[in-house]
Design a protein around this motif. Structure first.
Motif, PDB file in Angstrom:
ATOM      1  N   MET A  54       5.807 -10.204  -7.246  1.00  0.00           N
ATOM      2  CA  MET A  54       5.122  -8.912  -7.225  1.00  0.00           C
ATOM      3  C   MET A  54       4.066  -8.944  -8.331  1.00  0.00           C
ATOM      4  O   MET A  54       3.826  -9.988  -8.918  1.00  0.00           O
ATOM      5  N   SER A  55       3.456  -7.792  -8.602  1.00  0.00           N
ATOM      6  CA  SER A  55       2.360  -7.775  -9.586  1.00  0.00           C
ATOM      7  C   SER A  55       2.733  -8.450 -10.910  1.00  0.00           C
ATOM      8  O   SER A  55       1.968  -9.231 -11.457  1.00  0.00           O
ATOM      9  N   SER A  56       3.913  -8.137 -11.409  1.00  0.00           N
ATOM     10  CA  SER A  56       4.255  -8.583 -12.761  1.00  0.00           C
ATOM     11  C   SER A  56       4.736 -10.030 -12.828  1.00  0.00           C
ATOM     12  O   SER A  56       4.769 -10.621 -13.901  1.00  0.00           O
ATOM     13  N   GLY A  65       1.211  -4.833  -5.164  1.00  0.00           N
ATOM     14  CA  GLY A  65       0.723  -3.472  -5.026  1.00  0.00           C
ATOM     15  C   GLY A  65      -0.199  -3.074  -6.158  1.00  0.00           C
ATOM     16  O   GLY A  65      -1.413  -3.026  -6.018  1.00  0.00           O
ATOM     17  N   SER A  66       0.375  -2.796  -7.331  1.00  0.00           N
ATOM     18  CA  SER A  66      -0.389  -2.161  -8.411  1.00  0.00           C
ATOM     19  C   SER A  66      -1.579  -2.980  -8.911  1.00  0.00           C
ATOM     20  O   SER A  66      -2.571  -2.398  -9.342  1.00  0.00           O
ATOM     21  N   LEU A  67      -1.520  -4.287  -8.834  1.00  0.00           N
ATOM     22  CA  LEU A  67      -2.681  -5.084  -9.270  1.00  0.00           C
ATOM     23  C   LEU A  67      -3.872  -4.919  -8.334  1.00  0.00           C
ATOM     24  O   LEU A  67      -4.998  -5.230  -8.699  1.00  0.00           O
ATOM     25  N   SER A  79       0.806  -1.230   0.000  1.00  0.00           N
ATOM     26  CA  SER A  79       0.000   0.000   0.000  1.00  0.00           C
ATOM     27  C   SER A  79       0.833   1.272   0.000  1.00  0.00           C
ATOM     28  O   SER A  79       0.305   2.362   0.220  1.00  0.00           O
ATOM     29  N   LYS A  80       2.122   1.162  -0.264  1.00  0.00           N
ATOM     30  CA  LYS A  80       2.976   2.358  -0.276  1.00  0.00           C
ATOM     31  C   LYS A  80       2.408   3.416  -1.215  1.00  0.00           C
ATOM     32  O   LYS A  80       1.906   3.073  -2.290  1.00  0.00           O
ATOM     33  N   THR A  81       2.509   4.631  -0.795  1.00  0.00           N
ATOM     34  CA  THR A  81       2.017   5.843  -1.500  1.00  0.00           C
ATOM     35  C   THR A  81       0.487   5.942  -1.568  1.00  0.00           C
ATOM     36  O   THR A  81      -0.055   6.931  -2.042  1.00  0.00           O
ATOM     37  N   GLU A 137       4.558  -1.926   3.498  1.00  0.00           N
ATOM     38  CA  GLU A 137       4.984  -0.538   3.279  1.00  0.00           C
ATOM     39  C   GLU A 137       6.498  -0.489   3.134  1.00  0.00           C
ATOM     40  O   GLU A 137       7.225  -1.311   3.690  1.00  0.00           O
ATOM     41  N   ASN A 138       6.978   0.546   2.399  1.00  0.00           N
ATOM     42  CA  ASN A 138       8.411   0.677   2.112  1.00  0.00           C
ATOM     43  C   ASN A 138       9.131   1.780   2.870  1.00  0.00           C
ATOM     44  O   ASN A 138      10.349   1.835   2.827  1.00  0.00           O
ATOM     45  N   TYR A 139       8.367   2.713   3.431  1.00  0.00           N
ATOM     46  CA  TYR A 139       9.015   3.864   4.046  1.00  0.00           C
ATOM     47  C   TYR A 139       8.599   3.961   5.505  1.00  0.00           C
ATOM     48  O   TYR A 139       7.406   3.885   5.819  1.00  0.00           O
TER      49      TYR A 139
HETATM   50  C1  PLP Z   1       6.580  -1.837  -4.390  1.00  0.00           C
HETATM   51  C2  PLP Z   1       7.024  -3.199  -4.020  1.00  0.00           C
HETATM   52  C3  PLP Z   1       6.219  -4.318  -4.277  1.00  0.00           C
HETATM   53  C4  PLP Z   1       4.908  -4.247  -5.053  1.00  0.00           C
HETATM   54  O1  PLP Z   1       5.136  -3.911  -6.381  1.00  0.00           O
HETATM   55  P1  PLP Z   1       3.963  -4.028  -7.495  1.00  0.00           P
HETATM   56  O2  PLP Z   1       4.701  -4.172  -8.753  1.00  0.00           O
HETATM   57  O3  PLP Z   1       3.175  -2.770  -7.408  1.00  0.00           O
HETATM   58  O4  PLP Z   1       3.150  -5.230  -7.159  1.00  0.00           O
HETATM   59  C5  PLP Z   1       6.666  -5.551  -3.839  1.00  0.00           C
HETATM   60  N1  PLP Z   1       7.822  -5.699  -3.177  1.00  0.00           N
HETATM   61  C6  PLP Z   1       8.624  -4.649  -2.906  1.00  0.00           C
HETATM   62  C7  PLP Z   1       9.890  -4.881  -2.182  1.00  0.00           C
HETATM   63  C8  PLP Z   1       8.256  -3.372  -3.333  1.00  0.00           C
HETATM   64  O5  PLP Z   1       9.072  -2.351  -3.081  1.00  0.00           O
END
Ligand code: PLP
Length: 219
Positions: A193-195, A211-213, A26-28, A47-49
């Motif tokens: 991750m999404s891709s 995230g993005s999906l 859910s970052k950003t 979250e990343n930050y």
């Molecule tokens: C942002 C992030 C994700 C999610 O990325 P998406 O491509 O949006 O699914 C997963 N893992 C890490 C470590 C990230 O920084």
């Protein structure tokens, strides 16, 4: 932008049968969107930050399991230790020791994953195989009682070449499996991750970070 509920449900459905956990990244994204997913029953968020995580956690229900998936600086560990559920990106013994130290202060045992560098890119953080083995060896000889290393995390190369991505995930799973034999605590392999999450799951992932999906593209 609203949460992509259909997309979320189809991912969930996909993963349920395979016993793979989903961390919604859910970052950003604003707390309203996290709450939307929370109301659908979702509890694991990534979250990343540090500052963003701390601010969001304060505004949201306490039964959310917060995953810290970004690069963690040692001087910021203390801010997340009181409430974090799992730290995915541990990439040095120094950082692990600091997490232990802060865990001790907080009277907690902090769940961690070691981040392994599997991608071709120079910029991605992480340990190589020998560094992972060294940390696991040291932790066996001289245990850090306030951290629990539960497994590994990795990010594949950002590329269209899905054969390369698959090879990288396979490499990580091989390392994970070998460590699992010696470490009964090892249970989490965080990759995908999404891709590339489908490939990651095929290659043995037990936890994907998407995230993005789910939330749409980030700004
Ligand atoms: C942002 C992030 C994700 C999610 O990325 P998406 O491509 O949006 O699914 C997963 N893992 C890490 C470590 C990230 O920084």
């Amino acid at each position: 932008m609203p949460v992509l509920k259909e997309s979320y449900k189809s991912i969930l459905n996909d993963l349920l049968n395979k016993k793979v956990d989903l961390v919604a990244v859910s970052k950003t994204k604003p707390v309203e969107e996290i709450r939307e997913l929370y109301e659908l029953g979702h509890r694991d968020f990534g979250e990343n930050y540090v500052q963003e995580l701390v601010e969001k956690a304060a505004q949201l229900p306490h039964d959310i399991r917060w995953h810290y998936i970004g690069h963690l600086q040692r001087n910021k560990v203390k801010y997340i230790v009181p409430f974090v559920y799992l730290i995915h990106g541990v990439d040095s013994m120094k950082l692990l020791k600091e997490i232990h130290r802060q865990g001790e202060k907080a009277g907690k045992k902090i769940n961690c994953l070691l981040q392994v560098h599997i991608a071709r890119e120079e910029t991605k953080f992480g340990l190589d195989e020998s560094e992972v083995n060294e940390i696991m060896h040291q932790s066996a000889v001289d245990p850090l009682n306030h951290v629990q290393v539960l497994g590994l995390m990795g990010m594949a190369t950002f590329t269209e070449n899905m054969d390369l991505v698959r090879r990288e995930f396979r490499m990580l799973n091989t390392l994970f499996s070998s460590l699992k034999n010696k470490n009964p605590d090892f249970s989490i392999l965080s990759m995908g991750m999404s891709s590339d999450y489908r490939i990651a799951v095929e290659e043995g992932s037990t936890m994907v970070r998407i995230g993005s999906l789910i939330f749409g593209d980030r700004n």
